[in-house]
Design a protein around this motif. Sequence first.
Motif, PDB file in Angstrom:
ATOM      1  N   ALA A 201     -60.815 -93.267 -22.429  1.00  0.00           N
ATOM      2  CA  ALA A 201     -61.113 -93.174 -23.856  1.00  0.00           C
ATOM      3  C   ALA A 201     -60.758 -94.486 -24.532  1.00  0.00           C
ATOM      4  N   SER A 202     -61.623 -94.908 -25.446  1.00  0.00           N
ATOM      5  CA  SER A 202     -61.356 -96.135 -26.198  1.00  0.00           C
ATOM      6  C   SER A 202     -61.835 -95.957 -27.630  1.00  0.00           C
ATOM      7  N   GLY A 203     -61.265 -96.788 -28.524  1.00  0.00           N
ATOM      8  CA  GLY A 203     -61.651 -96.708 -29.926  1.00  0.00           C
ATOM      9  C   GLY A 203     -60.461 -96.410 -30.810  1.00  0.00           C
TER      10      GLY A 203
ATOM     11  N   GLY B  16     -52.765 -81.372 -21.306  1.00  0.00           N
ATOM     12  CA  GLY B  16     -52.276 -81.677 -22.634  1.00  0.00           C
ATOM     13  C   GLY B  16     -51.441 -82.944 -22.641  1.00  0.00           C
ATOM     14  N   SER B  17     -51.080 -83.366 -23.844  1.00  0.00           N
ATOM     15  CA  SER B  17     -50.325 -84.603 -23.985  1.00  0.00           C
ATOM     16  C   SER B  17     -48.937 -84.521 -23.356  1.00  0.00           C
ATOM     17  N   SER B  18     -48.433 -83.307 -23.186  1.00  0.00           N
ATOM     18  CA  SER B  18     -47.120 -83.128 -22.555  1.00  0.00           C
ATOM     19  C   SER B  18     -47.224 -82.952 -21.048  1.00  0.00           C
ATOM     20  N   GLY B  19     -48.464 -82.968 -20.550  1.00  0.00           N
ATOM     21  CA  GLY B  19     -48.667 -82.836 -19.110  1.00  0.00           C
ATOM     22  C   GLY B  19     -48.985 -81.437 -18.638  1.00  0.00           C
ATOM     23  N   ASN B  20     -49.028 -80.484 -19.551  1.00  0.00           N
ATOM     24  CA  ASN B  20     -49.377 -79.121 -19.151  1.00  0.00           C
ATOM     25  C   ASN B  20     -50.845 -79.057 -18.750  1.00  0.00           C
ATOM     26  N   THR B  21     -51.125 -78.305 -17.706  1.00  0.00           N
ATOM     27  CA  THR B  21     -52.479 -78.249 -17.152  1.00  0.00           C
ATOM     28  C   THR B  21     -53.005 -76.822 -17.101  1.00  0.00           C
ATOM     29  N   ASN B  22     -54.334 -76.741 -17.050  1.00  0.00           N
ATOM     30  CA  ASN B  22     -54.995 -75.447 -16.926  1.00  0.00           C
ATOM     31  C   ASN B  22     -56.233 -75.659 -16.062  1.00  0.00           C
ATOM     32  N   TYR B  23     -56.496 -74.731 -15.141  1.00  0.00           N
ATOM     33  CA  TYR B  23     -57.611 -74.860 -14.213  1.00  0.00           C
ATOM     34  C   TYR B  23     -58.473 -73.604 -14.221  1.00  0.00           C
TER      35      TYR B  23
ATOM     36  N   ASP C 113     -53.144 -90.836 -17.356  1.00  0.00           N
ATOM     37  CA  ASP C 113     -52.334 -92.030 -17.595  1.00  0.00           C
ATOM     38  C   ASP C 113     -52.388 -92.270 -19.100  1.00  0.00           C
ATOM     39  N   ASN C 114     -51.349 -91.845 -19.790  1.00  0.00           N
ATOM     40  CA  ASN C 114     -51.368 -91.909 -21.250  1.00  0.00           C
ATOM     41  C   ASN C 114     -51.442 -93.344 -21.771  1.00  0.00           C
TER      42      ASN C 114
ATOM     43  N   THR D 299     -56.526 -92.429 -20.087  1.00  0.00           N
ATOM     44  CA  THR D 299     -57.440 -92.113 -18.991  1.00  0.00           C
ATOM     45  C   THR D 299     -57.022 -90.797 -18.332  1.00  0.00           C
ATOM     46  N   VAL D 300     -58.030 -90.021 -17.979  1.00  0.00           N
ATOM     47  CA  VAL D 300     -57.804 -88.779 -17.250  1.00  0.00           C
ATOM     48  C   VAL D 300     -58.560 -88.848 -15.934  1.00  0.00           C
ATOM     49  N   TYR D 301     -57.976 -88.245 -14.920  1.00  0.00           N
ATOM     50  CA  TYR D 301     -58.558 -88.243 -13.579  1.00  0.00           C
ATOM     51  C   TYR D 301     -58.749 -86.806 -13.105  1.00  0.00           C
TER      52      TYR D 301
END
Length: 122
Positions: free
Chosen positions: A24-26, A52-59, A72-73, A77-79
């Motif tokens: 993400a950029s801008g 989420g920003s705290s690292g919580n995930t959902n699949y 990588d905050n 970038t998200v992978y």
Amino acid sequence: QVQLVESGGGLVQAGGSLRLSCAASGTIYRINVMGWYRQAPGKQRELVAHIGSSGNTNYAESVKGRFTISSDNAKNTVYLQMNSLKPEDTAVYYCNAIIRPSILTYRTSDYWGQGTQVTVSS
């Protein structure tokens, strides 16, 4: 304005792996959530995973144990590491981000990438 740029899609045999990236950029103050959705031909777009920003995930249930989302905050970038791919994983994968653009507002906006094709052959 914000742009999401995806990379990493392609063609792979069943059982193989791929890694998707989305940067993400801008105008970004904080990214609240980043995630991946996918849409197969003739089907609705569905959530694959988000973080989420705290690292919580959902699949999604269909990818649990096979896909891993990370971020990588510092790089915005998200992978998405996709292992043990199946033909039913074939779809266009879209990056999504919910972004707060400024410290001056709590309002967030929803952004989408252009999509990247993932094709898994049997």
